[in-house]
Design a protein around this motif. Structure first.
Motif, PDB file in Angstrom:
ATOM      1  N   THR A  35       0.821  -1.206   0.000  1.00 32.29           N
ATOM      2  CA  THR A  35       0.000   0.000   0.000  1.00 32.29           C
ATOM      3  C   THR A  35       0.852   1.251   0.000  1.00 32.29           C
ATOM      4  N   SER A  36       2.167   1.138   0.205  1.00 36.22           N
ATOM      5  CA  SER A  36       3.000   2.328   0.183  1.00 36.22           C
ATOM      6  C   SER A  36       3.102   2.897  -1.227  1.00 36.22           C
ATOM      7  N   GLU A  37       2.980   2.070  -2.256  1.00 32.01           N
ATOM      8  CA  GLU A  37       3.071   2.525  -3.631  1.00 32.01           C
ATOM      9  C   GLU A  37       1.693   2.752  -4.242  1.00 32.01           C
ATOM     10  N   VAL A  38       0.688   2.096  -3.727  1.00 29.89           N
ATOM     11  CA  VAL A  38      -0.661   2.205  -4.257  1.00 29.89           C
ATOM     12  C   VAL A  38      -1.497   3.012  -3.274  1.00 29.89           C
ATOM     13  N   PRO A  39      -2.235   4.016  -3.736  1.00 25.61           N
ATOM     14  CA  PRO A  39      -3.108   4.758  -2.821  1.00 25.61           C
ATOM     15  C   PRO A  39      -4.101   3.813  -2.149  1.00 25.61           C
ATOM     16  N   PRO A  40      -4.487   4.072  -0.889  1.00 27.10           N
ATOM     17  CA  PRO A  40      -5.394   3.172  -0.167  1.00 27.10           C
ATOM     18  C   PRO A  40      -6.712   2.916  -0.894  1.00 27.10           C
ATOM     19  N   ALA A  41      -7.206   3.885  -1.632  1.00 22.71           N
ATOM     20  CA  ALA A  41      -8.471   3.694  -2.320  1.00 22.71           C
ATOM     21  C   ALA A  41      -8.353   2.663  -3.448  1.00 22.71           C
ATOM     22  N   LYS A  42      -7.150   2.452  -3.963  1.00 24.51           N
ATOM     23  CA  LYS A  42      -6.966   1.519  -5.066  1.00 24.51           C
ATOM     24  C   LYS A  42      -6.233   0.249  -4.631  1.00 24.51           C
ATOM     25  N   ALA A  43      -6.045   0.067  -3.346  1.00 25.25           N
ATOM     26  CA  ALA A  43      -5.364  -1.131  -2.852  1.00 25.25           C
ATOM     27  C   ALA A  43      -6.240  -2.348  -3.105  1.00 25.25           C
ATOM     28  N   LYS A  44      -5.627  -3.407  -3.597  1.00 28.28           N
ATOM     29  CA  LYS A  44      -6.378  -4.628  -3.880  1.00 28.28           C
ATOM     30  C   LYS A  44      -6.257  -5.558  -2.677  1.00 28.28           C
ATOM     31  N   VAL A  45      -7.385  -5.917  -2.106  1.00 21.65           N
ATOM     32  CA  VAL A  45      -7.433  -6.789  -0.940  1.00 21.65           C
ATOM     33  C   VAL A  45      -8.247  -8.013  -1.314  1.00 21.65           C
ATOM     34  N   GLU A  46      -7.689  -9.159  -1.107  1.00 20.38           N
ATOM     35  CA  GLU A  46      -8.379 -10.396  -1.441  1.00 20.38           C
ATOM     36  C   GLU A  46      -8.512 -11.274  -0.207  1.00 20.38           C
ATOM     37  N   LEU A  47      -9.596 -12.000  -0.157  1.00 21.23           N
ATOM     38  CA  LEU A  47      -9.805 -13.010   0.865  1.00 21.23           C
ATOM     39  C   LEU A  47      -9.894 -14.338   0.141  1.00 21.23           C
ATOM     40  N   ASN A  48      -8.985 -15.242   0.477  1.00 20.38           N
ATOM     41  CA  ASN A  48      -8.988 -16.559  -0.155  1.00 20.38           C
ATOM     42  C   ASN A  48      -8.580 -17.599   0.880  1.00 20.38           C
ATOM     43  N   TYR A  49      -8.504 -18.846   0.457  1.00 24.05           N
ATOM     44  CA  TYR A  49      -8.179 -19.931   1.393  1.00 24.05           C
ATOM     45  C   TYR A  49      -6.770 -19.791   1.970  1.00 24.05           C
ATOM     46  N   GLN A  50      -5.857 -19.213   1.222  1.00 25.42           N
ATOM     47  CA  GLN A  50      -4.477 -19.097   1.694  1.00 25.42           C
ATOM     48  C   GLN A  50      -4.324 -18.038   2.787  1.00 25.42           C
ATOM     49  N   ASN A  51      -5.075 -16.951   2.719  1.00 22.36           N
ATOM     50  CA  ASN A  51      -4.885 -15.886   3.707  1.00 22.36           C
ATOM     51  C   ASN A  51      -6.051 -15.754   4.691  1.00 22.36           C
ATOM     52  N   TYR A  52      -6.971 -16.713   4.677  1.00 24.64           N
ATOM     53  CA  TYR A  52      -8.135 -16.639   5.577  1.00 24.64           C
ATOM     54  C   TYR A  52      -7.721 -16.610   7.049  1.00 24.64           C
TER      55      TYR A  52
END
Length: 98
Positions: A29-46
């Protein structure tokens, strides 16, 4: 718009804005503005997301404070412990929107 509604929307905006950038899983998120940050929920990071979202024991410590359900019970406990009694009363909306 009423003052109460503005307060609620402001607090909701702060909550949403505060969740993504502070998240350890939000990516770079340091390079991407917070409004455009991609956040995913999947089995690996649940499991990581669950640990991040759920409160820890320190945040739940307030639930261990003994409370009396009636004023009479509170007076009896406070008198036996020889301690003062806090009586918290309130009238109106919990956010002060009356």
């Amino acid at each position: 718009m009423r003052r109460c509604n503005r307060f609620i929307w402001h607090m909701l905006g702060l909550l949403i804005a505060g969740l993504l950038p502070s998240s350890p899983l939000a990516g770079e998120t340091s390079e991407v503005p917070p409004a455009k940050a991609k956040v995913e929920l999947n089995y690996q990071n649940y499991a990581d997301w669950r640990k991040h979202i759920l409160p820890d024991t320190g945040e739940l410590a307030w639930q261990q404070i003994p409370r009396a359900t009636t004023f009479k019970d509170g007076i009896a406990v406070a008198d036996a412990a020889r301690k003062p009694l806090l009586l918290w009363t309130m009238n109106g909306h919990p956010l002060g929107c009356t």
